[in-house]
Design a protein around this motif. Structure first.
Motif: not given
Ligand code: ADP
Ligand code: MG
Length: 486
Positions: A11-16, A160-162, A201-203, A212-214, A268-270, A272-274
């Motif tokens: 599992v990979v998570i990035g948090l905002e 915003v975390s990585e 939470a981005n999961v 490669k990230l999923g 559903d996420k577009e 690219a954000n506009d």
């Molecule tokens: P967006 O453009 O959709 O906002 P960002 O690249 O700005 O995406 O990332 C937003 C958040 O999502 C960050 O915290 C980042 O770490 C996390 N994130 C980006 N890609 C992934 C992924 N594949 N899996 C988990 N978290 C991710």
């Protein structure tokens, strides 16, 4: 089934994380920034974005963002500007949110976490400043949505975390650490229930070993740290099950329903954000000068790690106590206030981690709501340590009485409740003799070497004295009598 899958997938998570800053006024005007108030009372034409109004930057908010950046070892940008992030939503009166884009006030950085018996740094991407939106209220009227603009324009930082968290437990530890930091820094109250700390939470999941990230899913509406963990567990399990079935994961924004223990799609996420970002022409760029940065560094409050170390060195507390206390700035402040009035530091720590924390848990309160002044707790501790009252009477009777009447003097209240172990030696001697006379067999066993029986005699004296015999004198007199030649 879960264990098998979690060995196969990572599992990979990035948090905002959004934190509402504790400034008096909003990010770009003088309207009050605090939580609550009757709907639409913290608003002016500037908050509402009326034509002809001009925003003006709140310097305190900038300073708070920089404090967090320093605490997280970020690089602080000297030259900064705000952008307009356009989208249409009823609770966004201006039609755009004033935020930072491309250039963020804090770059990089890290947050140190403890999870699963290990500790490590979680990398941050950045921290930026932005304003909050108003609130849409859907349950006030069955047919209409009501809007409260009090929150519009309240300053936020977004941390915003990585994608650098690898389990729900790590995410839990990370948000806990951020809440601890913002409270130490005094920049946010960290209250997730009232929404002053919010987390998306981005999961994603991937096969272990895969670089490669999923595809990620963003889960919103996580209003407690427990929900952050729960939602990630549920979402990761859902994604793994999809992959197992050979089905694709769709990039989506989902919401968490804690009662049903599910996540469900919002949109559903577009690709690219506009948002049509552009620099806000009404706000000049703002500069964090080297002098300003140095001044903020100089006035940084102590951080949890420094406090933890100081609690070990200055107060000689065990490592465990120092960590538990330093986890909560409320406990830190209270402990230090009590330590001005007593040298019994370890005893104060025991009280805070025992009876006081029980009270906090039972009442669901924060330390700042604990009614008893620190000086009174210090006095209570002194009474116990001096043998004037037993710990059990102090914790089960005197403390509850003090909590009902926090202004009372502990010693006087203890006397009024007849809790003091204030019997004279003569009186205690009579009780000791009475007990020993009652139990000749036990006395004989003791004299043959069964020294552990002293506890039994102590208990009996305590009983017949109704807690009035202090343990020290009782022990001394018991041993004296028991060791007398017969
Ligand atoms: P967006 O453009 O959709 O906002 P960002 O690249 O700005 O995406 O990332 C937003 C958040 O999502 C960050 O915290 C980042 O770490 C996390 N994130 C980006 N890609 C992934 C992924 N594949 N899996 C988990 N978290 C991710
Ligand atoms: Mg983004």
């Amino acid at each position: 089934m879960m264990t098998g899958l979690s060995e196969k997938y990572e599992v990979v998570i990035g948090l905002e994380v959004h934190a509402q800053l504790l400034t008096n006024t909003k990010l770009f005007c003088g309207d009050p920034a605090h939580f609550g108030g009757a709907p639409n009372t913290h608003i002016s034409p500037i908050t509402l974005g009326y034509p002809g109004t001009l925003p003006r930057l709140n310097g305190q908010a900038v300073e708070y963002a920089v404090r967090m950046g320093i605490a997280c070892n970020c690089e602080i940008s000297s030259r900064n500007w705000f952008a307009r992030k356009h989208y249409f939503y009823p609770d966004l009166p201006k039609g755009y949110q004033t935020s930072q884009h491309i250039n963020n006030i804090c770059q990089g950085g890290r947050v140190h976490i403890h999870a699963g018996g290990q500790e490590r740094d979680v990398q941050l991407h950045h921290i930026h400043l932005e304003e909050d939106a108003g609130k849409s209220i859907h349950d006030a009227d069955p047919y209409k949505t009501a809007i409260d603009h009090n929150r519009a324009g309240v300053p936020l930082i977004e941390i915003v975390s990585e994608p650098d968290l690898f389990s729900a437990d790590e995410a839990y530890a990370y948000v806990t650490e951020i809440r601890k930091l913002v409270r130490y820094l005094g920049i946010c109250d960290g209250n997730m229930e009232e929404g002053s700390l919010r987390c998306d939470a981005n999961v994603s999941v991937r096969l272990r070993g895969e670089k490669k990230l999923g595809t990620k899913v963003e889960v919103k509406n996580l209003n407690s740290i427990r929900h952050v963990k729960k939602a990630i567990e549920i979402e990761a399990a859902r994604m793994m099950a999809l992959l197992e079935k050979g089905e694709p994961i769709i990039q989506q924004t989902r919401s968490f329903d804690a009662d049903k223990s599910i996540t469900f799609p919002l949109r559903d996420k577009e690709e690219a954000n506009d948002y049509r970002y552009f620099p806000d022409p009404d706000l000049p760029p703002f500069v964090v000068t080297a002098e300003k940065l140095a001044a903020i560094r100089d006035t940084m409050p102590a951080l949890p790690e420094a406090v933890r170390q100081r609690f070990e060195s200055q107060y000689q507390l065990p490592a465990y106590d120092a960590r538990m206390l330093s986890d909560d700035i409320g406990l830190v402040r209270y402990f230090e206030a009590a330590a001005c009035h007593t040298k019994q530091h370890k005893a104060v720590s025991n009280w805070l981690m025992g009876p006081v924390r029980n009270w906090l848990n039972e009442t669901g309160s924060e330390m700042s709501q604990f009614p008893l002044p620190a000086v009174a707790l210090a006095e209570l501790v002194e009474l116990v340590e001096a043998g004037k009252i037993s710990f059990s009477a102090a914790s089960s009777r005197l403390l509850p009485a003090l909590l009902k009447d926090p202004a009372a003097a502990p010693a006087a209240l203890a006397a009024g409740l007849n809790l003091l172990q204030d019997a004279g030696a003569g009186e205690i001697e009579r009780w000791v003799q009475e007990v020993l006379a009652k139990m000749p067999d036990k006395v004989a066993e003791y004299r043959k070497g069964k020294k552990g029986l002293i506890g039994l005699f102590m208990g009996e004296v305590k009983k017949i004295s109704k807690g009035k015999a202090d343990p020290q004198t009782t022990t001394r007199l018991l041993e004296q009598k028991l060791n007398e030649k017969v």
